[in-house]
Design an enzyme around this catalytic site. Structure first.
Site, short mmCIF file in Angstrom:
data_model
loop_
_atom_site.label_atom_id
_atom_site.label_comp_id
_atom_site.label_asym_id
_atom_site.label_seq_id
_atom_site.Cartn_x
_atom_site.Cartn_y
_atom_site.Cartn_z
N LYS A 292 0.84 -1.20 0.00
CA LYS A 292 0.00 0.00 0.00
C LYS A 292 0.88 1.25 0.00
O LYS A 292 2.08 1.16 -0.14
CB LYS A 292 -0.95 -0.04 1.19
CG LYS A 292 -1.57 -1.39 1.46
CD LYS A 292 -2.47 -1.89 0.34
CE LYS A 292 -2.91 -3.31 0.66
NZ LYS A 292 -4.02 -3.82 -0.07
C1 LIG Z 1 -4.83 -4.93 0.72
C2 LIG Z 1 -6.26 -4.88 0.67
C3 LIG Z 1 -7.04 -5.37 1.73
C4 LIG Z 1 -6.45 -6.12 2.90
O1 LIG Z 1 -5.58 -5.35 3.67
P1 LIG Z 1 -4.71 -6.06 4.81
O2 LIG Z 1 -4.18 -4.91 5.61
O3 LIG Z 1 -3.64 -6.83 4.12
O4 LIG Z 1 -5.61 -6.92 5.62
C5 LIG Z 1 -8.40 -5.21 1.65
N1 LIG Z 1 -8.99 -4.62 0.60
C6 LIG Z 1 -8.28 -4.15 -0.43
C7 LIG Z 1 -8.97 -3.48 -1.56
C8 LIG Z 1 -6.89 -4.27 -0.44
O5 LIG Z 1 -6.19 -3.82 -1.49
#
Ligand SMILES: *Cc1c(COP(=O)(O)O)cnc(C)c1O
Length: 399
Positions: free
Chosen positions: A185
């Protein structure tokens, strides 16, 4: 080798983590509280609650808006599987709807068609950082009295125009927004999540749920001159973020403006570099400013995305498949899919993600463009190929 991404971590994060380790208080405590306050101020939210990751953030968000067994939650299939897992973990049924024809975000009209008397929430996703069309989604949800949870896992630093003013994703514009701090992210603490809301009662319940249902957090107990004995009014979870992670998160938050500015200029440069190449570049609506968490291009119909990716890898450029479709995974083979998911399946077959990370040089971007062009030329066929992932390589291709 040009990697798909590279997190921006440096001296500030090392110093922050060391400071917390030396302090003797390493799990949820003063650093988490400070991170929450700074995050809330940054996005313009009344409340921000830190948790262990975005998946549990989504689960808690669903719980506090009242989702439980037997309820339906409307969400796109064309998203990361964690969205549907969060719904299932509440005992509810995910109702998958399609994305908009040219893009990767939920189609507001498809939401309107899928609402039933059992719909208890709508989960919309700002997919790969591109804001979804809240101006059209929110009136539909409000008319039906259904809460909206924004999956903003990838969307910290993205903005939308609301009545002539630019506002940060996470204010939130729906009822609750959930963020991720996974290394893929925009900001990372290893693993982490944040939940923002304007509703003080929901925020209070989120804080109980993330820490065993405990009535008085340990920060308050430790600061008290008299002994406080906590109580446990509800059944909770342990979804805490640690103070070590929160301290890293505060250092990351200080970098947000630079990271987003850099990503935006890299995306603009890709647009120019890919002008004469047979791919469709992603579009930013006039009312949105993406943080470009990923740069997702659509390949021509007469190549296989898998073959293009394999060829680019041989030529030293890492790519990833585009966004997945949850309804096509074995874990959701039994999920009812009464609504058309045509544009979702098509986007999954045709799209790949190109490398994009702060400090990526112009030379690297040129190499990506040239490599992509060559890979398309080399793998073109006379008939369109479906996107097939050979099982042996599935793990290597995973998100
Ligand atoms: C990465 C992601 C998640 C999950 O996030 P985590 O912190 O890894 O649990 C959920 N929704 C979307 C759209 C994502 O890109």
């Amino acid at each position: 080798m040009i990697p798909i991404t590279r997190p921006v971590l440096g001296g500030a994060e090392t110093i922050a983590a060391t400071r917390v380790i030396r302090s003797g208080w390493i799990t949820q405590g003063p650093e988490v509280a400070a991170f929450e306050a700074e995050f809330a101020a940054r996005v313009g939210a009344a409340h921000a609650c830190a948790v262990a990751n975005c998946t549990v953030a989504l689960q808690l968000a669903l719980i506090v808006v009242g989702v439980g067994p037997g309820d339906e939650v409307i969400l796109p299939s064309h998203t990361y599987i964690a969205c549907a897992n969060a719904v299932r973990h509440c005992g509810a049924t995910p109702v998958f709807v399609d994305v908009e024809p040219g893009g990767f975000n939920i189609d507001p009209e498809a939401i309107a068609e899928a609402i039933t008397s059992r719909t208890r929430a709508i989960m919309c996703v700002h997919q790969i950082g591109m804001p979804c069309d809240l101006a059209r989604i929110l009136p539909i949800a409000r008319a039906m009295g259904v809460p909206v949870i924004e999956d903003a896992a990838c969307a910290i630093g993205s903005r939308i125009e609301v009545q002539g003013r630019w506002e940060e994703i996470g204010k939130p514009h729906g009822d609750i927004a959930c963020f991720s701090f996974h290394p893929r992210k925009i900001l990372t603490v290893g693993d982490g999540g944040m939940i923002t809301t304007s509703n003080p009662e929901w925020d209070h319940r989120l804080r109980l749920l993330r820490q065993h249902g405990m009535s008085v957090p340990d920060t308050v107990r430790h600061a008290s001159p008299r002994p406080i004995v906590e109580s446990y009014p509800i059944v909770g979870y342990n979804y805490r973020l640690t103070d070590i992670q929160a301290a890293i998160g505060r250092a990351q938050l200080n970098r947000l403006d630079d990271i987003v500015a850099s990503r935006r200029s890299l995306a603009a440069r890709y647009r120019v570099l890919l002008r004469d190449i047979a791919v469709e570049c992603p579009e930013e609506p006039a009312w949105a400013r993406s943080n470009w968490q990923s740069y997702c291009v659509r390949l021509p119909r007469d190549v296989s995305a898998y073959e293009v990716m394999a060829q680019m890898l041989v030529d030293g450029v890492a790519t990833r498949r585009g966004v997945m479709c949850i309804h096509q995974e074995a874990a959701y083979a039994d999920a009812p899919t009464p609504h058309r998911l045509f544009f979702s399946e098509r986007a999954r077959e045709e799209c790949i993600l190109l490398p994009l990370f702060p400090r990526m040089s112009e030379r690297m971007q040129r190499r990506v463009a040239l490599t992509l062009d060559a890979a398309i030329a080399k793998t073109r066929r006379s008939i369109a190929m479906p996107f097939v992932v050979p099982p042996a390589t599935q793990r290597g291709l995973a998100f």
